[in-house]
Motif scaffolding. Structure first.
Motif, PDB file in Angstrom:
ATOM      1  N   ARG A  38      47.004  57.618 -93.057  1.00  0.00           N
ATOM      2  CA  ARG A  38      46.268  56.402 -92.743  1.00  0.00           C
ATOM      3  C   ARG A  38      44.866  56.471 -93.359  1.00  0.00           C
ATOM      4  NH1 ARG A  38      48.247  57.747 -87.406  1.00  0.00           N
ATOM      5  NH2 ARG A  38      46.217  58.703 -87.117  1.00  0.00           N
ATOM      6  N   TYR A  80      46.926  53.043 -96.755  1.00  0.00           N
ATOM      7  CA  TYR A  80      47.375  54.435 -96.739  1.00  0.00           C
ATOM      8  C   TYR A  80      46.871  55.095 -98.017  1.00  0.00           C
ATOM      9  CZ  TYR A  80      50.742  53.691 -92.960  1.00  0.00           C
ATOM     10  OH  TYR A  80      51.331  53.421 -91.752  1.00  0.00           O
ATOM     11  N   ARG A 100      54.798  52.096 -90.243  1.00  0.00           N
ATOM     12  CA  ARG A 100      54.682  53.323 -91.044  1.00  0.00           C
ATOM     13  C   ARG A 100      55.131  53.018 -92.465  1.00  0.00           C
ATOM     14  NH1 ARG A 100      58.888  56.975 -89.197  1.00  0.00           N
ATOM     15  NH2 ARG A 100      60.054  56.338 -91.037  1.00  0.00           N
ATOM     16  N   GLY A 114      55.210  58.785 -94.031  1.00  0.00           N
ATOM     17  CA  GLY A 114      53.782  58.594 -93.796  1.00  0.00           C
ATOM     18  C   GLY A 114      53.434  58.616 -92.320  1.00  0.00           C
ATOM     19  N   GLN A 115      52.132  58.499 -92.038  1.00  0.00           N
ATOM     20  CA  GLN A 115      51.662  58.436 -90.654  1.00  0.00           C
ATOM     21  C   GLN A 115      51.919  57.051 -90.081  1.00  0.00           C
ATOM     22  OE1 GLN A 115      47.513  59.622 -91.165  1.00  0.00           O
ATOM     23  NE2 GLN A 115      48.003  61.574 -90.188  1.00  0.00           N
ATOM     24  N   TYR A 124      50.778  53.736 -87.882  1.00  0.00           N
ATOM     25  CA  TYR A 124      49.698  52.910 -87.356  1.00  0.00           C
ATOM     26  C   TYR A 124      50.194  52.237 -86.095  1.00  0.00           C
ATOM     27  CZ  TYR A 124      46.348  52.758 -91.226  1.00  0.00           C
ATOM     28  OH  TYR A 124      45.394  53.073 -92.151  1.00  0.00           O
TER      29      TYR A 124
END
Length: 166
Positions: free
Chosen positions: A20, A33, A85, A112-113, A115
């Motif tokens: 993020r 991102y 994500r 990915g991370q 949100y």
């Protein structure tokens, strides 16, 4: 005499992170991102990313910018509140300068991370008397409850409704 010198590069690039880059949680229309690679790559575009969403509709990957080892992926957050994500879905279109595909040949996926998307503002659940009634005290207290944690509450957020007092 000497011949030409060649550099042999058989090392494939890999993803270092998909993290993020905007504040979390977010109620913004877009979030970013940052995608980092172990070496400079080319061929990174919107088609290399997919979204994993829950409770959010209309979200999409808007753009990819950057070069070398660092790229920024901008995501439209759509409507609703929950999680979002972005994942990198490698189809061998991302390569280093020597032409080595990301992660080697064959598809590689990188997660990915997440949100937390929160587009619903807080509301007041209750305003209740905290002091005894009737009261002859110089001050009385009230308790205010909200639907979620809030900040910035101060005296300017309240108004008195007075009957029979001066």
């Amino acid at each position: 005499t000497s011949g030409q010198t060649y550099t042999i590069d058989r090392t494939m690039p890999t993803v270092r992170w998909v993290v993020r880059a905007s504040s979390n949680p977010s109620g913004a229309a877009t979030v970013n991102y940052t995608v980092g690679f172990t070496e400079a790559v080319t061929g990174v575009d919107v088609s290399d990313f997919t979204l994993a969403v829950s409770g959010v509709s209309g979200a999409s990957v808007a753009s990819v910018t950057g070069s070398g080892t660092s790229y920024t992926v901008t995501v439209n957050t759509g409507t609703g509140s929950s999680t979002l994500r972005v994942d990198l879905m490698d189809d061998n279109s991302i390569v280093d300068i020597a032409g080595n595909p990301l992660g080697g040949s064959g598809a590689q996926n990188y997660t990915g991370q997440v949100y937390t998307i929160d587009k619903v503002g807080p509301t007041v659940r209750w305003v209740v008397r905290a002091s005894p009634n009737p009261s002859g005290a110089a001050t009385v207290n009230y308790t205010v409850g909200f639907t979620e944690a809030v900040t910035g509450v101060d005296v300017s957020d309240f108004a008195l409704s007075i009957t029979g007092l001066s």
